[in-house]
Design an enzyme around this catalytic site. Structure first.
Site, short mmCIF file in Angstrom:
data_model
loop_
_atom_site.label_atom_id
_atom_site.label_comp_id
_atom_site.label_asym_id
_atom_site.label_seq_id
_atom_site.Cartn_x
_atom_site.Cartn_y
_atom_site.Cartn_z
N LYS A 111 0.75 -1.12 -0.04
CA LYS A 111 -0.02 -0.43 -0.33
C LYS A 111 0.71 1.21 -0.49
O LYS A 111 0.08 2.86 -0.28
CB LYS A 111 -0.84 -0.13 1.21
CG LYS A 111 -2.34 -0.82 1.28
CD LYS A 111 -3.40 -0.45 1.92
CE LYS A 111 -4.55 -1.29 1.85
NZ LYS A 111 -5.63 -1.34 2.58
N LYS A 195 -5.36 -10.72 -6.56
CA LYS A 195 -6.77 -10.02 -5.45
C LYS A 195 -7.47 -9.39 -6.26
O LYS A 195 -7.37 -8.36 -6.69
CB LYS A 195 -5.24 -9.58 -4.43
CG LYS A 195 -6.93 -9.96 -3.09
CD LYS A 195 -6.14 -9.29 -1.61
CE LYS A 195 -6.29 -8.15 -2.38
NZ LYS A 195 -5.73 -8.03 -0.84
N LYS A 198 -10.37 -3.58 -4.60
CA LYS A 198 -11.20 -2.12 -4.40
C LYS A 198 -10.28 -1.28 -5.11
O LYS A 198 -10.59 0.07 -5.52
CB LYS A 198 -11.27 -1.48 -2.56
CG LYS A 198 -12.38 -2.16 -2.13
CD LYS A 198 -12.48 -0.97 -0.72
CE LYS A 198 -12.87 -2.41 0.06
NZ LYS A 198 -13.03 -1.64 1.25
P1 TYM Z 1 -11.10 -5.08 3.76
O1 TYM Z 1 -11.94 -3.57 4.24
O2 TYM Z 1 -9.77 -4.41 2.88
O3 TYM Z 1 -11.42 -6.06 3.39
C1 TYM Z 1 -12.93 -6.78 4.12
C2 TYM Z 1 -12.79 -8.41 3.99
O4 TYM Z 1 -12.83 -8.79 2.98
C3 TYM Z 1 -11.79 -9.56 2.90
N1 TYM Z 1 -11.48 -9.34 1.09
C4 TYM Z 1 -11.00 -10.49 0.56
N2 TYM Z 1 -11.33 -12.27 0.79
C5 TYM Z 1 -11.38 -13.04 -0.59
N3 TYM Z 1 -10.52 -12.35 -1.59
C6 TYM Z 1 -10.77 -10.96 -1.51
N4 TYM Z 1 -10.65 -10.71 -2.91
C7 TYM Z 1 -10.74 -10.41 -0.68
N5 TYM Z 1 -10.48 -8.92 -0.71
C8 TYM Z 1 -11.09 -8.77 0.42
C9 TYM Z 1 -10.47 -8.79 3.70
O5 TYM Z 1 -9.88 -10.15 3.97
C10 TYM Z 1 -11.44 -8.66 4.84
O6 TYM Z 1 -11.63 -9.98 5.59
N6 TYM Z 1 -7.66 -4.94 7.75
C11 TYM Z 1 -8.83 -5.42 7.17
C12 TYM Z 1 -10.09 -4.60 8.37
C13 TYM Z 1 -10.06 -3.96 10.10
C14 TYM Z 1 -10.71 -5.78 10.62
C15 TYM Z 1 -10.07 -5.88 12.19
C16 TYM Z 1 -10.85 -6.94 9.90
C17 TYM Z 1 -9.74 -3.60 10.18
N7 TYM Z 1 -10.55 -4.15 11.49
C18 TYM Z 1 -10.72 -6.69 12.47
C19 TYM Z 1 -10.95 -8.23 11.32
C20 TYM Z 1 -10.54 -7.79 12.42
C21 TYM Z 1 -9.10 -4.83 5.63
O7 TYM Z 1 -8.77 -3.59 5.85
O8 TYM Z 1 -10.56 -5.04 5.14
#
Ligand code: TYM
Length: 333
Positions: A111, A195, A198
């Site tokens: 990132k 992957k 977004k």
């Molecule tokens: P974020 O907002 O990037 O994504 C949200 C969730 O979607 C999953 N994900 C995917 N799963 C499968 N294939 C993909 N291509 C894919 N892209 C995204 C992510 O693994 C996630 O579960 N850091 C986290 C948010 C967060 C969080 C937490 C999660 C903040 N605090 C505490 C769990 C516990 C994030 O950026 O997710």
């Protein structure tokens, strides 16, 4: 006691990977285990967010939670900024985590790009805040996609070091990631080795939860594939990342295994498989987009859900933070 926690950032449209890797799992878990699902607005501002839009982006994620079946009477649904204890615990954890641990985080490297000296300090300590999100509730199970695995390992390291350094064995649990099934790693529709994300500049790389039926069908029709028919075994599928991804998407949407999907489609070409996949995707995702639009017509109702969820979350988070202040020896403890 068992407790489920997860969160999603309000930074851009939700896509099929977010749904299959995370959201689709939340609604299932809520009936088995106390479940805390939040919108990570503190995390979102690690990169610039327009203040005039952030609140609406939070409501959109909340609408997606509700539209995918989370019940605010069962699960606690809230915004991270509604429970400031997350940030307070993150500060303590910033002093527990080691620079060397954060230096290993691959997501920061991706990132921050070429000019990491220009990235925010928040982006660097992002996974420490994530550990606080989880441990403030002493959560034991964290449903996430595969890309969050390293952050969950860091969370366990922080929990272990805190317990050890302050002489409070087992105070924080070492939470288990729930990274399961073919939905845990959904790849781009344009490149089976990248992957679905977004931030991909091509909208054809992903299916958004708010895409209409035509857009979903068209994106699947245009998805990159190879000319071969689908194979009979997973070993053969593994060598064909684009084919493997589409089979995985079908399996996750239909709640089948990839083996079962091959059992049904082995020997068929994409001319047959893609229209079936498009029908399935429209059937599963169409109603979610529609329900999100309906819910977003009444933002006051969404805000009510988020306020009630934050109040319930604070009932757990505030006592944890009070204990931590005492454990650390703060004047305010
Ligand atoms: P974020 O907002 O990037 O994504 C949200 C969730 O979607 C999953 N994900 C995917 N799963 C499968 N294939 C993909 N291509 C894919 N892209 C995204 C992510 O693994 C996630 O579960 N850091 C986290 C948010 C967060 C969080 C937490 C999660 C903040 N605090 C505490 C769990 C516990 C994030 O950026 O997710």
């Amino acid at each position: 006691p068992k407790r489920v926690l997860s969160g999603v950032q309000p930074s851009g449209d939700l896509h099929l990977g977010n749904y299959l890797g995370a959201l689709a799992k939340f609604a299932k878990l809520q009936h088995e285990t106390p479940t805390f699902i939040f919108v990570a607005d503190y995390h979102a501002i690690t990169v610039w967010q327009d203040p005039a839009k952030l609140k609406q982006q939070v409501r959109e994620i909340a609408a997606a939670y509700l539209a995918t079946g989370l019940d605010p009477k069962v699960a606690s649904i809230f915004a991270q900024s509604g429970v400031p204890e997350h940030a307070e615990l993150a500060w303590v954890f910033n002093c527990v985590a080691r620079l060397g641990w954060l230096d290993r985080m691959t997501q920061f490297k991706e990132k921050s790009g070429k000019h990491k000296e220009r990235a925010s300090v928040g982006l660097y300590t992002y996974p420490v805040l994530q550990a606080a999100d989880i441990l403030i509730y002493k959560a034991t199970h964290v449903p996430v996609g595969e890309d969050q695995k390293q952050h969950l390992e860091l969370t366990r390291d922080i929990a272990g070091k805190f317990n050890h350094d302050f002489g409070v064995p087992n105070y924080f649990p070492l939470p288990d990631p729930l990274i399961q099934g073919p939905g845990a790693r959904i790849m781009s529709l344009r490149d089976g080795k990248a992957k679905m994300s977004k931030s991909d500049p091509s909208d054809y790389s992903r299916i958004n939860l708010t895409d209409d039926a035509d857009a979903i069908a068209q994106k699947i029709r245009k998805a990159r594939t190879d000319p071969e028919p689908l194979p009979a075994t997973l070993e053969e599928l593994k060598e064909r990342p684009e084919a493997e991804n589409l089979v995985g998407i079908y399996a996750a949407l239909a709640e089948m295994t990839s083996e079962q999907v091959l059992g049904e489609f082995a020997g068929q070409g994409f001319g047959v498989f893609k229209p079936k996949l498009a029908d399935l995707a429209v059937e599963k995702l169409g109603p979610i987009g529609g329900e999100m639009r309906r819910l977003l017509g009444d933002p006051a109702e969404i805000d009510r859900v988020l306020a009630e969820g934050a109040a319930r979350a604070r009932e757990i988070a505030a006592p944890t933070m009070a204990e931590v202040r005492k454990i650390v020896g703060f004047w305010a403890g």
